[in-house]
Design an enzyme around this catalytic site. Structure first.
Site, short mmCIF file in Angstrom:
data_model
loop_
_atom_site.label_atom_id
_atom_site.label_comp_id
_atom_site.label_asym_id
_atom_site.label_seq_id
_atom_site.Cartn_x
_atom_site.Cartn_y
_atom_site.Cartn_z
N ARG A 37 55.44 -66.23 -42.85
CA ARG A 37 54.25 -65.41 -43.13
C ARG A 37 54.62 -64.08 -43.79
O ARG A 37 53.88 -63.59 -44.64
CB ARG A 37 53.48 -65.18 -41.83
CG ARG A 37 52.76 -66.45 -41.42
CD ARG A 37 51.94 -66.29 -40.18
NE ARG A 37 50.93 -67.34 -40.12
CZ ARG A 37 50.26 -67.69 -39.02
NH1 ARG A 37 50.45 -67.05 -37.90
NH2 ARG A 37 49.37 -68.65 -39.07
N LYS A 198 41.85 -86.62 -33.04
CA LYS A 198 40.50 -86.82 -32.51
C LYS A 198 39.38 -86.48 -33.49
O LYS A 198 39.46 -85.52 -34.24
CB LYS A 198 40.32 -85.92 -31.28
CG LYS A 198 41.17 -86.36 -30.11
CD LYS A 198 40.94 -85.42 -28.96
CE LYS A 198 41.50 -86.01 -27.66
NZ LYS A 198 41.25 -85.10 -26.54
N GLY A 355 48.03 -77.37 -39.18
CA GLY A 355 49.34 -77.17 -38.56
C GLY A 355 50.22 -78.40 -38.61
O GLY A 355 51.35 -78.37 -39.12
N GLY A 378 43.25 -72.02 -38.93
CA GLY A 378 41.81 -71.95 -38.66
C GLY A 378 40.97 -71.65 -39.89
O GLY A 378 39.92 -72.27 -40.09
P1 ADP Z 1 46.32 -80.80 -38.05
O1 ADP Z 1 47.10 -79.93 -37.07
O2 ADP Z 1 47.06 -80.96 -39.35
O3 ADP Z 1 44.90 -80.38 -38.22
P2 ADP Z 1 45.74 -82.75 -36.00
O4 ADP Z 1 46.16 -81.75 -34.95
O5 ADP Z 1 44.31 -83.07 -36.10
O6 ADP Z 1 46.30 -82.29 -37.43
O7 ADP Z 1 46.48 -84.14 -35.76
C1 ADP Z 1 47.84 -84.28 -35.50
C2 ADP Z 1 48.11 -85.16 -34.33
O8 ADP Z 1 47.48 -86.43 -34.43
C3 ADP Z 1 49.57 -85.43 -34.19
O9 ADP Z 1 50.04 -84.88 -32.97
C4 ADP Z 1 49.68 -86.96 -34.19
O10 ADP Z 1 50.63 -87.45 -33.28
C5 ADP Z 1 48.30 -87.36 -33.78
N1 ADP Z 1 48.01 -88.75 -34.17
C6 ADP Z 1 47.92 -89.25 -35.41
N2 ADP Z 1 47.68 -90.56 -35.39
C7 ADP Z 1 47.62 -90.93 -34.10
C8 ADP Z 1 47.40 -92.16 -33.42
N3 ADP Z 1 47.19 -93.29 -34.10
N4 ADP Z 1 47.40 -92.16 -32.06
C9 ADP Z 1 47.62 -91.01 -31.39
N5 ADP Z 1 47.82 -89.81 -31.97
C10 ADP Z 1 47.83 -89.77 -33.30
#
Ligand code: ADP
Ligand code: MG
Length: 398
Positions: A37, A198, A355, A378
Site C-alpha cells: 500500500r 457464498k 482479497g 471493500g
Molecule cells: P474475494 O475475497 O476475492 O472476494 P471470496 O472471499 O468471496 O473472494 O471467496 C474466496 C473463498 O471461496 C476462498 O476461501 C475459497 O476457498 C472459497 N471457495 C471457492 N470455491 C469453493 C468451493 N467450491 N467450496 C468451498 N469454498 C470455496
C-alpha cells in the site's frame, strides 16, 4: 468521468498539499510485513514533492474508535514510509491542532510530513464539520489517493474535498480509469466471473452485474446455491439452500436483461476439504451424495475460457474453486492464465479485485498481466455492486 488530476496541478511550489493516502498496512511485532500500500501511493507523494509542494499525508490506521491507541499510531510505520520513498519523512503526533500546525509550519518546499492517525478523533468517521475545518486549516490543496477508503464519507476522504480545491492522486486516477473501462463505459461483450464461497456476501454484486454485463460466469461455492435452486443435487457441497429464491430471482433478472448465466457443467469432487484430498471429476448432475464440489471441472473451464475468448472486457471477483488447496486451484489458474494471455495480446481488458481474488491471481502468477488488479477491497466490491462511492463522487462534482 471527469475529475482533476495532478496534471491540473501546476505551480504548486510552496503550497501545502494535504494528501489522503492508504497506509493501513499489516504490522507484526512493530514491523510492516507488506509495504504494497505504501508503494502504491509513493508516485503521488514523490511527484508532489518534486514539484516543490509541502506534502502532508493524512491516513487512518486500524480501528481506534475516535481516541488515541498506542499500537495504532502511524508513528510505527514512519520507517517503512521512509524506506519506500527514499526520502526523510517528518511525523506529527496529532493530525489537527498545535502539534500539526507546528510540524506543517516547519516544512520547507518538497518536504514530506505524516500526520497522526485521523481516526484518533471521533470527527473523522462522523465527517464532522469542525474536525474537517481543523484538518483543512493545514492545507491549501487536497489530493485524494486512497480509493480503498472512498466508499466511506469520512472527513479525510470526503469532507475535505468540499473545503479545498480537490484532485485525484495517481493511484486513485489509475483505479478510476480502470473501473471506467471495466463497467462504466466498457467495450462489449463484457463478461463477469464471480466465484468465491457464498451467495449471501455477493447478492448486491450479482444483482448489479446481471444488468450490466453480457455474460455472468458463476463458479466457486456459490455456484452450488444456483445449481441447487435449479434442482441439481449438490451432495455435501457448500450451499446456501435458504437462498434458493434469491438465486432464482437473479437468474430471472439476468434473462430479462439479456445476460447469459454460465453455471458449471462438471465439478471436481472430494470427501475432505484439504490439500491433496482424493478427488474425481463428475458431471454436474452426478455429484455423489457424500461428496462436495471443490472446483469446477475441465469442461466448465473450457466453457469459461471460450467466454473469455469472446469477451472484449472481463471483470472478475471470486475464485472458481477452493484455490488455496491444490489441486482445487486448477480451474482458477487455467482461466486466469487464459485471461492474462488475451490481455497481453491486446485483445482483452481485464479488471479484477477482492482479497482472495488478488491472492489467487498472484498464485497463478498473472496479476501483473491483467489490465488492472484492484487491492481496494471493500471499495472495489461496492463499486461492483453499483453503489455510489462518496470519496469519488465528491471529486467528480468539483
Ligand atoms: P474475494 O475475497 O476475492 O472476494 P471470496 O472471499 O468471496 O473472494 O471467496 C474466496 C473463498 O471461496 C476462498 O476461501 C475459497 O476457498 C472459497 N471457495 C471457492 N470455491 C469453493 C468451493 N467450491 N467450496 C468451498 N469454498 C470455496
Ligand atoms: Mg474473501
Amino acid at each position: 468521468m471527469t475529475f482533476k488530476t495532478l496534471d491540473d496541478l501546476t505551480d504548486i511550489a510552496g503550497k501545502r498539499v494535504l494528501v489522503r493516502v492508504d497506509l493501513n498496512v499489516p504490522v507484526k511485532d512493530g514491523k510492516v510485513t507488506d509495504a504494497t500500500r505504501i508503494e502504491r501511493v509513493a508516485p503521488t507523494i514523490l511527484e508532489l514533492s518534486k514539484k516543490g509542494a509541502k506534502v502532508i499525508l493524512l491516513a487512518h490506521f486500524g480501528r481506534p474508535k475516535g481516541e488515541p491507541v498506542a499500537d495504532q499510531s502511524l508513528g510505527l510505520i514512519v520507517p517503512a514510509v521512509k524506506d519506500v520513498l527514499g526520502q526523510p519523512v517528518a511525523f506529527a503526533e496529532d493530525c489537527i491542532g498545535d502539534k500539526a500546525k507546528a510540524a506543517v509550519d516547519a516544512l520547507k518546499d518538497g518536504d514530506i510530513l505524516l500526520l497522526e492517525n485521523t481516526r484518533f478523533h471521533k470527527g473523522e468517521e462522523k465527517n464532522d464539520a469542525d474536525f474537517t475545518k481543523a484538518l483543512a486549516a493545514n492545507g491549501d490543496i487536497y489530493v485524494n489517493d486512497a480509493f480503498s477508503a472512498a466508499h466511506r464519507a469520512h472527513a479525510s476522504t470526503e469532507g475535505l474535498a468540499h473545503l479545498l480545491p480537490a484532485y485525484a492522486g495517481r493511484t486513485m486516477q489509475a483505479e478510476l480509469e480502470a473501473l471506467e473501462k471495466g463497467l462504466g463505459n466498457p467495450k462489449r461483450p463484457v463478461v463477469a466471473i464471480v466465484g468465491g464461497a457464498k451467495v449471501s456476501t455477493k447478492i448486491d454484486l450479482l444483482s448489479n452485474l446481471v444488468k450490466k454485463v453480457d455474460a455472468l460466469v458463476i463458479g466457486g461455492g456459490m455456484a452450488n446455491t444456483f445449481l441447487a435452486a435449479r434442482g441439481t443435487n449438490v451432495g455435501k457441497s457448500l450451499c446456501e439452500h435458504d437462498l434458493a429464491d434469491t438465486a432464482k430471482q437473479i437468474m430471472i433478472d439476468a434473462a430479462a436483461a439479456g445476460c447469459a448465466i454460465i453455471l458449471p457443467e462438471d465439478g471436481v469432487v472430494a470427501r475432505e476439504f484439504k490439500a491433496g484430498a482424493d478427488n474425481e471429476v463428475v458431471a454436474i448432475d452426478k455429484i455423489p451424495a457424500d461428496a462436495m464440489v471443490l472446483d469446477v471441472g475441465p469442461k466448465s473451464v473450457e466453457a469459461v475460457n471460450a467466454w473469455i475468448s469472446r469477451a472484449e472486457t472481463l471483470v472478475w471477483n471470486g475464485p472458481l474453486g477452493a484455490f488455496e488447496i491444490a489441486p482445487f486451484d486448477a480451474a482458477t489458474v487455467a482461466a486466469a492464465k487464459h485471461a492474462a494471455d488475451r490481455t497481453r495480446e491486446g485483445a482483452l481488458i481485464s479488471v479484477a479485485g477482492g482479497g482472495d481474488t488478488v491472492a489467487a491471481l498472484n498464485h497463478a502468477g498473472v496479476a501483473d498481466d491483467f489490465t488492472y488488479v484492484s487491492t481496494a477491497g471493500g471499495a472495489f466490491l461496492e463499486w461492483m455492486e453499483g453503489k455510489p462511492l462518496p470519496g469519488v463522487d465528491v471529486l467528480q462534482q468539483k
